[in-house]
Design a protein around this motif. Sequence first.
Motif, PDB file in Angstrom:
ATOM      1  N   ARG A 150       0.808  -1.221   0.000  1.00 47.40           N
ATOM      2  CA  ARG A 150       0.000   0.000   0.000  1.00 47.40           C
ATOM      3  C   ARG A 150       0.842   1.271   0.000  1.00 47.40           C
ATOM      4  O   ARG A 150       0.420   2.295  -0.537  1.00 47.40           O
ATOM      5  CB  ARG A 150      -0.900   0.050   1.241  1.00 47.40           C
ATOM      6  CG  ARG A 150      -2.196  -0.654   1.136  1.00 47.40           C
ATOM      7  CD  ARG A 150      -3.168  -0.286   2.260  1.00 47.40           C
ATOM      8  NE  ARG A 150      -2.556  -0.068   3.564  1.00 47.40           N
ATOM      9  CZ  ARG A 150      -2.334  -1.008   4.486  1.00 47.40           C
ATOM     10  NH1 ARG A 150      -2.650  -2.258   4.232  1.00 47.40           N
ATOM     11  NH2 ARG A 150      -1.802  -0.703   5.640  1.00 47.40           N
ATOM     12  N   THR A 151       1.990   1.236   0.655  1.00 48.20           N
ATOM     13  CA  THR A 151       2.718   2.479   0.921  1.00 48.20           C
ATOM     14  C   THR A 151       3.994   2.655   0.111  1.00 48.20           C
ATOM     15  O   THR A 151       4.609   3.717   0.169  1.00 48.20           O
ATOM     16  CB  THR A 151       3.080   2.569   2.410  1.00 48.20           C
ATOM     17  OG1 THR A 151       3.881   1.444   2.773  1.00 48.20           O
ATOM     18  CG2 THR A 151       1.831   2.628   3.270  1.00 48.20           C
ATOM     19  N   SER A 152       4.392   1.638  -0.642  1.00 50.37           N
ATOM     20  CA  SER A 152       5.640   1.721  -1.402  1.00 50.37           C
ATOM     21  C   SER A 152       5.381   1.473  -2.877  1.00 50.37           C
ATOM     22  O   SER A 152       4.482   0.723  -3.239  1.00 50.37           O
ATOM     23  CB  SER A 152       6.650   0.690  -0.905  1.00 50.37           C
ATOM     24  OG  SER A 152       6.997   0.943   0.427  1.00 50.37           O
ATOM     25  N   SER A 202       6.248   7.015   3.808  1.00 49.71           N
ATOM     26  CA  SER A 202       5.239   6.697   4.812  1.00 49.71           C
ATOM     27  C   SER A 202       5.927   6.310   6.121  1.00 49.71           C
ATOM     28  O   SER A 202       6.816   5.459   6.126  1.00 49.71           O
ATOM     29  CB  SER A 202       4.393   5.533   4.304  1.00 49.71           C
ATOM     30  OG  SER A 202       3.740   4.880   5.350  1.00 49.71           O
ATOM     31  N   SER A 209       4.801   4.483   8.459  1.00 50.18           N
ATOM     32  CA  SER A 209       4.593   3.058   8.743  1.00 50.18           C
ATOM     33  C   SER A 209       5.548   2.189   7.912  1.00 50.18           C
ATOM     34  O   SER A 209       6.097   1.203   8.417  1.00 50.18           O
ATOM     35  CB  SER A 209       3.141   2.660   8.503  1.00 50.18           C
ATOM     36  OG  SER A 209       2.738   3.006   7.203  1.00 50.18           O
ATOM     37  N   ALA A 210       5.757   2.544   6.663  1.00 48.09           N
ATOM     38  CA  ALA A 210       6.705   1.797   5.825  1.00 48.09           C
ATOM     39  C   ALA A 210       8.126   1.964   6.360  1.00 48.09           C
ATOM     40  O   ALA A 210       8.887   0.994   6.439  1.00 48.09           O
ATOM     41  CB  ALA A 210       6.630   2.262   4.374  1.00 48.09           C
TER      42      ALA A 210
END
Length: 126
Positions: A32-34, A100, A102-103
Motif C-alpha cells: 500500500r505504501t511503497s 510513509s 509506517s513503511a
Amino acid sequence: MIVPAIALATVASFIASALLYALPPVSALISRTSTPRPGLPVVVQMASVVLRSLIVSCLIAGLMVAAGWHGAGSGSLLGLALCTLPLVLLLGGVVHENTSPSAAGVHLLDWILKLVIIGAIVGSFV
C-alpha cells in the motif's frame, strides 16, 4: 573462521528479512505504501538485499576484530548500536521525501533484526 561467519550471517539476515516481509500484515502495508522501482527485476532487488547484508556483515566483523570484542552478546550490542544509522536515514526519508512513517517503521524493524542477527552470528565466531 571469519569468512564462514560472514557467509552465515549474510544468509541468516536475508532469511529473517524475507520472513518479515512475507508476513501478511507487513506485505500488505508495504504494498500500500511503497512503489516498486519500474523495470528492476525481482532477482536484482533480492541480489541487492544479499549484497547489503554481506557488506554489513563485513563491517560488523571488521569492527569487532578491530575493537577486540568477542561473543554473540557483544556482536548483538554492536548491531543494536548500529541501528542508529538506518534510523537516521529512514527519518530523513519520512521528513524530506514523504516516505510513509509506517513503511519506514517496517524497514527500520528489518534493519534492527538484520543488524542484531548479523552481530550475534559474527560475534559467535570472532
